[in-house]
Design a protein around this motif. Structure first.
Motif, mmCIF file in Angstrom:
data_model
loop_
_atom_site.group_PDB
_atom_site.id
_atom_site.type_symbol
_atom_site.label_atom_id
_atom_site.label_comp_id
_atom_site.label_asym_id
_atom_site.label_seq_id
_atom_site.Cartn_x
_atom_site.Cartn_y
_atom_site.Cartn_z
ATOM 1 N N PHE A 126 30.311 -58.695 22.367
ATOM 2 C CA PHE A 126 29.389 -58.389 21.282
ATOM 3 C C PHE A 126 28.290 -57.470 21.773
ATOM 4 O O PHE A 126 27.966 -57.442 22.959
ATOM 5 C CB PHE A 126 28.752 -59.668 20.738
ATOM 6 C CG PHE A 126 29.724 -60.601 20.080
ATOM 7 C CD1 PHE A 126 29.918 -60.562 18.704
ATOM 8 C CD2 PHE A 126 30.451 -61.514 20.834
ATOM 9 C CE1 PHE A 126 30.817 -61.418 18.101
ATOM 10 C CE2 PHE A 126 31.340 -62.368 20.224
ATOM 11 C CZ PHE A 126 31.528 -62.335 18.859
ATOM 12 N N ALA A 127 27.727 -56.713 20.831
ATOM 13 C CA ALA A 127 26.543 -55.910 21.149
ATOM 14 C C ALA A 127 25.625 -55.933 19.943
ATOM 15 O O ALA A 127 26.087 -55.971 18.796
ATOM 16 C CB ALA A 127 26.951 -54.484 21.475
ATOM 17 N N VAL A 128 24.315 -55.954 20.209
ATOM 18 C CA VAL A 128 23.351 -55.949 19.111
ATOM 19 C C VAL A 128 22.372 -54.800 19.318
ATOM 20 O O VAL A 128 21.720 -54.711 20.356
ATOM 21 C CB VAL A 128 22.572 -57.275 19.039
ATOM 22 C CG1 VAL A 128 21.712 -57.288 17.780
ATOM 23 C CG2 VAL A 128 23.514 -58.453 19.073
ATOM 24 N N VAL A 129 22.323 -53.902 18.328
ATOM 25 C CA VAL A 129 21.380 -52.792 18.393
ATOM 26 C C VAL A 129 19.965 -53.332 18.190
ATOM 27 O O VAL A 129 19.724 -54.112 17.274
ATOM 28 C CB VAL A 129 21.709 -51.752 17.302
ATOM 29 C CG1 VAL A 129 20.671 -50.645 17.310
ATOM 30 C CG2 VAL A 129 23.107 -51.201 17.510
ATOM 31 N N ASP A 130 19.049 -52.938 19.062
ATOM 32 C CA ASP A 130 17.664 -53.443 19.018
ATOM 33 C C ASP A 130 17.609 -54.951 19.212
ATOM 34 O O ASP A 130 16.618 -55.587 18.848
ATOM 35 C CB ASP A 130 17.004 -53.102 17.669
ATOM 36 C CG ASP A 130 16.719 -51.619 17.557
ATOM 37 O OD1 ASP A 130 16.538 -50.988 18.606
ATOM 38 O OD2 ASP A 130 16.713 -51.101 16.420
ATOM 39 N N GLY A 131 18.680 -55.544 19.744
ATOM 40 C CA GLY A 131 18.772 -57.000 19.776
ATOM 41 C C GLY A 131 18.080 -57.634 20.961
ATOM 42 O O GLY A 131 17.581 -56.954 21.858
ATOM 43 N N TYR A 132 18.052 -58.941 20.950
ATOM 44 C CA TYR A 132 17.450 -59.699 22.048
ATOM 45 C C TYR A 132 18.034 -61.105 22.008
ATOM 46 O O TYR A 132 18.514 -61.552 20.970
ATOM 47 C CB TYR A 132 15.937 -59.771 21.893
ATOM 48 C CG TYR A 132 15.516 -60.516 20.652
ATOM 49 C CD1 TYR A 132 15.571 -59.898 19.408
ATOM 50 C CD2 TYR A 132 15.110 -61.855 20.708
ATOM 51 C CE1 TYR A 132 15.222 -60.576 18.266
ATOM 52 C CE2 TYR A 132 14.764 -62.538 19.555
ATOM 53 C CZ TYR A 132 14.815 -61.885 18.347
ATOM 54 O OH TYR A 132 14.491 -62.569 17.197
ATOM 55 N N ASP A 133 17.988 -61.781 23.137
ATOM 56 C CA ASP A 133 18.534 -63.137 23.207
ATOM 57 C C ASP A 133 17.458 -64.126 22.793
ATOM 58 O O ASP A 133 16.454 -64.265 23.474
ATOM 59 C CB ASP A 133 18.997 -63.435 24.636
ATOM 60 C CG ASP A 133 19.801 -64.721 24.692
ATOM 61 O OD1 ASP A 133 19.735 -65.489 23.714
ATOM 62 O OD2 ASP A 133 20.485 -64.944 25.697
#
Ligand SMILES: Nc1ncnc2c1ncn2[C@@H]1O[C@H](COP(=O)(O)OP(=O)(O)OP(=O)(O)O)[C@@H](O)[C@H]1O
Ligand SMILES: Nc1ncnc2c1ncn2[C@@H]1O[C@H](COP(=O)(O)OP(=O)(O)OP(=O)(O)O)[C@@H](O)[C@H]1O
Ligand SMILES: [Mg+2]
Ligand SMILES: [Mg+2]
Lengths: 422, 364, 507, 338
Positions: free
Chosen positions: D115-122
């Motif tokens: 998975f990848a999330v643009v502008d994402g964070y955990d």
């Protein structure tokens, strides 16, 4: 129990008492406007924030006020015929879509028609539900707002996605409507406005705003206001329409087709709201965005209410909203000066009420007035977070101070059924 | 017979309404010239939901139901609380902040969190109530304004006191001891049915008891049916307005709690806005009846959950579902009005038959 | 004046033949035949619910007849809306005035008739001309909300004349007037007749009918049962035609007044937006006494009732119930301490029209057994008690789950009276208890009232029907402009004297 | 979030031809979960799509798309991701930080999917070893356009219009202001935000126009916007302000999607190369060395930058690039908060 008094008339048909009453109201109105301007001017000088009456600010204020005003006028039309229309928001949204679609394919003037048409369709829904089927007006209005949002969102994705400058949620680069600038006069006024003289410069600023880069749509709106107040208060048609809002059974007993007039009123109402949407998409900015109205329909309704169901009252209230909105966006720091303005206004009201011996009102106004005065004196900026609250707080404040004195049409919001005369 | 008839009348309207909504939606899809077409739309919408969809439907519908009840409490006395949206926003933030602060051990923390949600929601609604009773401000306008104010005020506090991280602001995370996970009917991947969904059941039953079994409920309905008659009967409309607003706001405060304690554990990105407006629609769809709104909530939750597949498998935007919902609401209120009329005609005939005067046979 | 004076041979102005009209569950009209000669006052009499208003609404185009024909000046007509009727010269003054309070008198008049003289100067001149000609003394620019009852009625008539009506229908015009105003009205009507108008005059006050009418048509149970000429008939004959029986007359037998004071008002005053609605009201009612209150509508009796009920807050004076000072109490507290209330407008204040009868039985007595226990509603208790009321007070209904709306006015009223007397109240406020109720029900209601009185109930009776007042009351107070202006002994006083006092005519 | 980013040099065309319908190669299957607005938004959804379609063609793969709705439930996002995983997607990209939580919830159940999330964070402390979070140094691109603005202004006054006053946008403001002042500390920067919190600030062109016009009236001659769809209002304001008045676009090269009347006023745009990020991610998955945890896209890896379309910066671009290299070398550290 008014004792029958001899009728008082000049057989030569001089100015009737009614005409005189209208005249008095008019002069009062102008005095009020002038008074407000004077206070504003004073505040400008005291607080040293020229921006609050700069030509540019006022022009922005007019731009911001127009959609609200159109929604308000829409509300006025239907409520004068006795139909409450909180579907304005949804009808406005339909208008934004209609304006975008028709402008893209046929040009801005058709865009206006398209917006009015789409808005009127929303109005038609409302009329069918409330007039023909006697559904509660607020209920129907809520439903129409849901539909309006859903329909515009969906139709935008369906029709705008593949257009040039288009997308599933926007359509920009629409042809603008023409602007007019009164040559010479405009510059003169701008110059006067820059001088910072008491009252003169402020009035000049206002005139400059009206004579510089003025969209023809804005002119059209002014005409619509005049038209509205003339039609509703000066023509048989208007009399009948208002009668439907005051006492539908009386109207029907005199052969007025109540349903017809209510339908017309609500259709016009929707069309006006739709035009408000068009203004957002064509003049406020040159493009459509999903859910563009952002609550302006509701604000318009509020404006109409504390404009006391009159066209000019609505104009005043819309102007107030537009002004605060423009000011907070252009120069948040200037909002601070408004505190003083509000304070003075409230204190003035307090004085008035006191003079009328209405102590409760006087007290309330006084307390609020002092509160604002203190706020102004003890701070030197309004936290940016709060400038956004201005229109909403203003609405609550004004309504909570004025509601008792407002006079809605007697049968406003009541369901009327044909044949229930007598 | 009589019961049968009222059942018939009760079901008639919703059925008509849903039918109309289905037709309208299909027309819109066709008009939009979709390549996938109406067929695929309905086959997706009416497909048997997967397990996790079922779970989502249960969770969503219970939150929607809470919202609908909050709205209905007001509607039942012609009080249009459009402000549920703002009320549960403020309440959710307040509760999340309190629970996140973890001042108290787990269970107490949960209970107090709920209490605070109720109290804050009620207080926010109370403002509109006071404005109406003491200043005669229409609650329609004031609640709309309060919605806007709620948004600004909450984000102000969230920004000031929230936990900033990764472009986001959230309230402090609730301590694990204050989580209320729920029951996993299928695999854990399919998610859990939040325990606090039970709040919806409790509130629903409570609402039913209130309306049909208590004096307060009677006064509430009386005020809605005829304010003038209620006043003459000794109901204080001012008081009822306040009470109704407070109750309504209190229930509104609970709307998002199942999600908060069940999975979110913070107020922030994952907060689900808009339930307040969905609640209005569902209340109207369910005709403000405790049971009717259950079906309404399930229907709305079902439509939203199913529509999620649309964008994956067709070129139809899931926003079309909003149209379905809006039309259903409008259609249902119209249908109810028509049913009400035909019903009262039927009843008058019954009266005439019972109180047989001479003109009877002429009537026949 | 006698029939001979009027042109007897002319073609009938209006001929209604075989008119029929059915409403769900009711036959409002069937086989109705009426014939109106030009330039006459034609009276239409019949008890409540006989179908008079319906017939008139048909003649005026508000409702379409199911069968029968309408002829105006010898020509058959079909009216699909009032404007059709207006256009052939028919005008109607409704039983309940049709005026928009927030519009001016002029606006109310020109509404719908703008084509005639526009809505400005010309219209105003016409308005004033008519007002002058018939001595109405109305001014065009006053808001209607500022007008009193009599003025409103004149305005209604002016409205009709403004449209140049030949035939003028007046539905129970005298119901709200005192004798003096009635005489003034009758003078206007005679004028109109002299000007060649035909008037259709509805009433059940037979002496009035005999005084003004040239011809009389009698209706019963939705159909016409006969015609008469005043010169050749008596009140009694008419009455029998009307109800098919002797008219009952209100009467209560010998006094049951005790010397225990049940209600005492001391200097009661009520101010609303700076206007004194009530001032210095002093009165006492003893147990077993009926105190009648006479007054022209709008002189404060409604406000007085609502003040006693606590729906308005007195701004001066005290209200004492028995020994308790209840001035500060809420409506609910007052009701629970034993005040029964028969409101003037049963649809607005007495009933939940769309709720079943048993819920209507609870209304106003939410806090009392058998309706509730503590905070809980006792459905079974309320339902069985409702059945009892339906029995005892002869409420004609298929069951207690029927919606109140479906009941006839009389039966609705009987339900209300049953409900209010059921809880053994100590004081009963009865406003127009028999208004809009047919004779049978009327007699029954009078019976119930005097029975309760005999059992020691104190009653405050407000009624516009002076005969009813005189018949039922032990004492009569007269209210005028918010003050009590005189007390009368029913056994001496005549309606005329009362009327004089009610209008301040005697001072 | 309605936050609008783009690259999509081919934004307008990408809306029409549709690779996810046509492509059915047996290479990797990519799931693309759009933020609200979806493909064709001339913004970062399009940008992501551009990256994906490049990858699909290059690796002969296939793809499946899903789109978010306003005010949708968290569970709806999760369900979207799961549907893609179940459909066989091996690389799933969530466009927009709104997917952070849902990916965090879903990823553990699909260990074989990346998975990848643009502008994402955990959002939690438990690290996910099959999730990559793209973070873009928007402050750096903003810094560069700030420099451009400073080098362009004649009035020594420039403006900034933010859509919503949240942390994400504050980073743009901070970088921009720093860039301006790096060139000339005396230049005044007018700052305005359309909304404080309400995301409608990203879809209110009227508000954008009013705010920008205010700054032009005050004397600014360059205005940079980070206001999503409201940006078109900022461009309109520049057009109305007249010749020599500039607007700076954001996220994508907005010169390419602007109208012909707006183009002469669009000085440059601060770029955020979501397409690059998406492509790199798929590539890494395809090569069996999938990106995980935080992947920063900044000047060093061309994840951000500024556009030169229109050629208005031709004679100053060298100076701007100097600042760029200073940032890369670390001589300049750009602030992330005002
Ligand atoms: N709109 C209606 N729907 C159903 N029934 C009606 C309607 N209007 C009148 N009725 C009934 O028709 C009958 C005749 O009513 P109408 O009003 O004509 O009687 P009336 O002679 O005028 O009585 P009153 O003397 O009280 O005015 C009554 O039973 C009345 O309830
Ligand atoms: N406005 C109205 N709308 C609908 N139905 C009406 C209306 N008025 C009366 N009715 C119906 O007409 C019937 C008789 O009512 P009404 O009270 O007019 O007759 P009535 O002769 O006065 O009855 P009673 O003799 O018991 O007083 C009732 O069944 C009622 O449902
Ligand atoms: Mg209602
Ligand atoms: Mg009648």
């Amino acid at each position: 129990m008014s004792a029958p008094a001899p009728s008082t008339t000049t057989p030569t048909g001089g100015p009737s008492p009614l005409a005189q009453r209208y005249a008095r109201a008019r002069t009062k109105g102008w005095l009020l406007v002038l008074g407000v301007l004077a206070v504003v001017s004073l505040v400008r000088i005291v607080s040293g924030t020229d921006d609050i009456t700069s030509e540019a600010t006022l022009r922005a204020a007019i731009l911001a006020a127009c959609p609200i005003l159109l929604a308000g006028l829409g509300g006025l039309w239907s409520e004068r015929a006795g139909v409450v229309n909180i579907g304005l928001e949804g009808q406005m949204l339909l208008g934004t879509w209609g304006a975008a679609y028709f402008t893209y394919w046929y040009g801005p003037w058709h865009g206006l028609l398209g917006a009015a048409l789409l808005g009127a369709i929303g109005g038609l829904l409302h009329a069918v539900a409330t007039v023909t089927f006697g559904v509660d007006h607020v209920v129907s209005g809520v439903a129409i707002n849901i539909i309006g949002l859903g329909a515009t969102t969906f139709m935008a994705e369906a029709f705008f996605s593949d257009l040039q400058y288009g997308g599933p949620r926007q359509l920009t680069g629409l042809d603008p409507l023409p602007y007019v600038t009164v040559p010479g006069f405009s510059d003169a006024m701008v110059w006067l406005n820059d001088q910072g003289w008491f009252l003169v410069s402020d009035v000049a600023g206002f005139l400059a705003a009206l004579s510089t880069k003025l969209s023809v749509f804005t002119i059209l709106i002014v005409l619509l206001v005049l038209l509205t107040s003339w039609v509703l208060w000066r023509t048989p048609f208007g009399l009948r329409l208002r009668a439907c809002g005051e006492s539908p059974s009386a109207a029907e007993s005199l052969g007025v087709n109540v349903y017809l007039y209510k339908y017309v009123a609500v259709l016009v109402s929707g069309a006006f709201a739709g035009l408000g949407g068009a203004f957002l998409a064509l003049v406020s900015a040159s493009g459509f965005v999903t859910n563009q109205s952002g609550g302006r329909g509701y604000i318009g309704l509020a404006a109409m209410i504390f404009g006391n169901w009159t066209p000019w009252g609505t104009v005043g209230a819309s102007a107030m909203f537009g002004y605060t909105d423009a000011l907070r966006l252009r120069s948040p720091e200037a909002v601070h000066a408004l505190l003083l303005l509000v304070a003075l206004g409230l204190l003035a009201m307090a004085a008035l009420r006191g003079w009328r011996k209405q102590w409760v009102g006087a007290g309330l106004f006084g307390v609020f007035g002092l509160a604002f005065l203190l706020w102004y004196l003890l701070t030197d900026t309004v936290p940016r977070e709060f400038t956004g609250l201005t229109p909403y707080l203003a609405t609550l404040l004004v309504l909570s101070l004025a509601s008792q004195r407002l006079r809605p049409p007697a049968a406003d919001g009541l369901v009327y059924r044909k044949g229930s005369v007598g | 017979m009589n019961a049968l008839r009222s059942l018939f009348f009760g079901l008639l309207a919703p059925v008509i309404a849903v039918a109309i909504a289905v037709v309208a939606t299909s027309v819109v899809i066709i008009a939009s010239g979709s390549d996938s077409g109406v067929g695929s739309f309905w086959s997706i919408m009416l497909a048997v939901p997967q397990d996790r969809i079922l779970v989502n439907i249960v969770n969503q519908s219970s939150m929607i139901y809470l919202s609908a009840v909050a709205v209905a409490i007001g509607f039942r006395m012609n009080l249009f609380n459009i402000g549920v949206e703002g009320q549960y926003l403020v309440a959710s933030y307040a509760a999340a902040t309190f629970v996140g602060a973890a001042l108290l051990p787990g269970f107490v923390n949960i209970v107090l969190g709920l209490v605070i949600a109720i109290a804050v929601g009620a207080a926010w609604a109370g403002i509109a109530g006071l404005l109406k009773t003491y200043r005669g401000v229409s609650e329609v306008i004031s609640t709309i304004m309060l919605n806007a104010i709620a948004g600004i005020v909450v984000s102000y506090f969230l920004d000031k006191y929230g936990v900033h991280g990764g472009n986001q602001v959230n309230t402090a995370t609730a301590p694990e001891s204050s989580w209320v996970p729920g029951w996993t009917p299928f695999t854990s991947a399919d998610g859990a049915i939040w325990s606090l969904d039970l709040l919806a059941v409790l509130v629903g039953v409570g609402f039913w008891v209130l309306l049909s079994r208590t004096r307060l409920g009677f006064d509430l309905r009386a005020t809605g049916a005829s304010t003038t008659a209620a006043v003459a009967s000794g109901v204080s409309v001012e008081r009822m307005t306040l009470v109704a607003m407070l109750l309504s706001g209190g229930v509104a405060g609970l709307i998002w709690m199942p999600a908060y304690f069940g999975s979110a554990h913070v107020y922030g990105t994952t907060f689900q806005a808009g339930l307040g407006f969905t609640g209005i629609a569902v209340a109207l769809l369910g005709r403000n009846q405790p049971l009717g709104m259950v079906f309404g909530a399930l229907l709305f939750a079902f439509l939203s959950a199913q529509s999620n597949s649309l964008t994956l498998q067709t070129d139809i935007s899931s926003s079309v579902v909003q149209i379905t919902q809006g039309v259903a609401v409008l259609a249902v209120v119209v249908a109810y009005e028509l049913v009400r009329r035909s019903r009262s005609r039927v009843e008058q005939r019954a009266v005439a038959r019972a109180t047989a005067p001479v003109n009877q046979e002429v009537a026949a | 004046m006698s029939p001979q004076q009027t042109v007897a041979e002319a073609a009938p102005e209006v001929r209604l033949s075989g008119i029929g009209k059915r409403f769900p569950g009711v036959v409002a009209n069937h086989d109705v035949d009426v014939l109106i000669r030009p330039g006459t006052v034609h009276a239409l009499v019949g008890e409540n619910g006989a179908g008079k208003s319906t017939l008139m609404k048909i003649l005026y185009g508000v409702q379409k007849p199911d069968d029968g024909t309408i002829e105006i000046g010898g020509e058959a007509r079909r009216f699909s809306s009032p404007s059709d009727a207006i256009s052939v010269g028919i005008g109607m003054v409704f039983q309940h005035f049709m005026l928009a309070d927030n519009l001016t008198a002029l606006e109310n008049v020109v509404l719908g008739a703008e084509k005639l003289h526009g809505i400005r100067g010309a219209a105003r001149r016409e308005f004033e001309a008519i007002s002058e000609r018939y001595g109405f003394g109305l001014r065009p620019d006053v808001l209607v909300e500022k007008l009193g009852v009599a003025d409103r009625q004149r305005l209604e008539i002016l409205k009709v004349l403004y449209r140049g009506a030949k035939v003028i229908i007046l539905d129970e015009p005298t119901a709200v007037l005192v004798p003096q105003e009635v005489e003034a009205l009758f003078r206007n009507l005679s004028d109109l007749r002299a000007h060649g108008h035909s008037l259709l005059f509805i009433s059940h006050k037979l002496d009035e009918v005999l005084a003004i009418a040239d011809d009389i048509t009698i209706m019963r149970r939705g159909t016409t049962v006969g015609t008469a000429v005043p010169a050749e008939t008596t009140k009694r004959e008419l009455a029998e035609l009307m109800v098919g029986s002797e008219l009952p007359s209100p009467g209560t037998g010998e006094s049951t007044v005790t010397d225990v004071v049940q209600l005492r008002l001391e200097g009661l005053g009520l101010e609303e937006d700076g206007r004194a609605v009530l001032s210095g009201i002093d009165l006492t009612i003893h147990r077993g006494e009926v105190l009648g209150l006479a007054g022209v509508e709008g002189n404060g009796q409604a406000e007085l009732v609502e003040t006693i009920m606590g729906m308005r807050k007195a701004t001066a004076g005290r209200i004492v119930l028995g020994t308790e000072d209840i001035t500060g109490w809420t409506t609910r507290e007052r009701r629970e301490s034993g005040i029964g209330y028969i409101p003037e407008d049963r649809h607005r204040h007495g009933l939940l029209l769309d709720s079943p009868l048993w819920e209507n039985r609870i209304l106003g007595h939410q806090g009392e057994r058998p309706n509730s226990r503590g905070p809980w509603i006792d459905r079974e208790g309320a339902r069985s008690d409702t059945r009892a009321i339906v029995e005892e007070f002869d409420v004609r209904t298929p069951g207690i789950d029927t919606a109140a709306r479906a009941l006839s006015g009389g039966n609705q009223q009987k339900l209300i009276i049953g409900r209010e007397l059921r809880g053994e109240p100590v004081l009963l406020i009865a406003a127009h208890p028999t208004r809009g109720v047919d004779v049978g029900a009327q007699a029954a209601i009078w019976g119930h009232l005097s029975a309760a009185r005999a059992a020691g109930l104190a009653v405050l009776l407000i009624s516009a029907d002076l005969d009813e007042l005189i018949g039922l009351s032990d004492r009569i107070d007269v209210i005028l402009r918010g003050r009590l202006v005189g007390e009368f002994d029913p056994s001496e006083v005549t309606p005329r004297d009362l009327g004089a006092a009610m209008t301040g005519g005697d001072q | 979030s309605k936050k609008s980013d783009t690259s999509a040099t081919d934004a307008s065309s990408s809306a029409s031809d549709d690779i996810c319908k046509t492509a059915d190669g047996d290479g990797p299957m990519i799931g693309l979960a759009y933020d609200v607005g979806g493909r064709g938004d001339q913004s970062f959804n399009d940008s992501a799509y551009a990256g994906v379609s490049k990858a699909v063609e290059e690796f002969d793969g296939s793809c499946v798309e899903g789109e978010a709705e306003d005010g949708e439930a968290e569970s709806a996002r999760e369900d979207r991701l799961r549907q893609m995983a179940d459909a066989g997607a091996t690389a799933i990209i969530g466009v927009g930080f709104a997917y952070s939580d849902s990916v965090n919830a879903v990823a553990p159940d699909y260990p074989d999917v990346n998975f990848a999330v643009v502008d994402g964070y955990d959002p939690d402390s438990k690290a996910n070893d099959n999730v990559a979070y793209f973070s873009f140094a928007a402050n750096e691109s903003s810094y560069l356009v700030g420099v451009a603005a400073a080098l362009t202004t004649q009035t020594d006054e420039v403006g900034f219009v933010g859509g919503v006053h949240n942390d994400l946008i504050k980073a743009f403001e901070a970088g921009y202001t720093a860039g301006v002042h790096a060139v000339n500390p005396d230049i005044q920067v007018d700052v305005a935000y359309i909304e404080e919190s309400d995301l409608s600030g990203f879809s209110d062109p009227a508000g954008g126009k009013t705010a920008a016009a205010g700054e032009f009236d005050k004397g600014a001659d360059v205005v940079y916007h980070a206001a999503g769809a409201s940006g078109s209002g900022v461009f309109d304001a520049a057009v109305e302000a007249g010749d020599g008045m500039w607007a700076i676009g954001v996220d994508s090269d907005q010169y390419l999607t602007a109208t012909s009347t707006q183009q002469p006023h669009i000085l440059t745009s601060a770029l955020k190369r979501v397409d690059v990020a998406s492509y790199d991610f798929i590539k890494s998955v395809n090569e069996g060395t999938p990106d995980t945890s935080y992947v920063t896209y900044d000047l060093t890896n061309d994840g951000v930058g500024y556009s030169t379309s229109g050629g208005f910066l031709d004679d100053v671009s060298d100076q701007i690039d100097e600042y760029a290299s200073k940032i890369k070398s670390g001589d300049i550290t750009v602030p992330t908060a005002p």
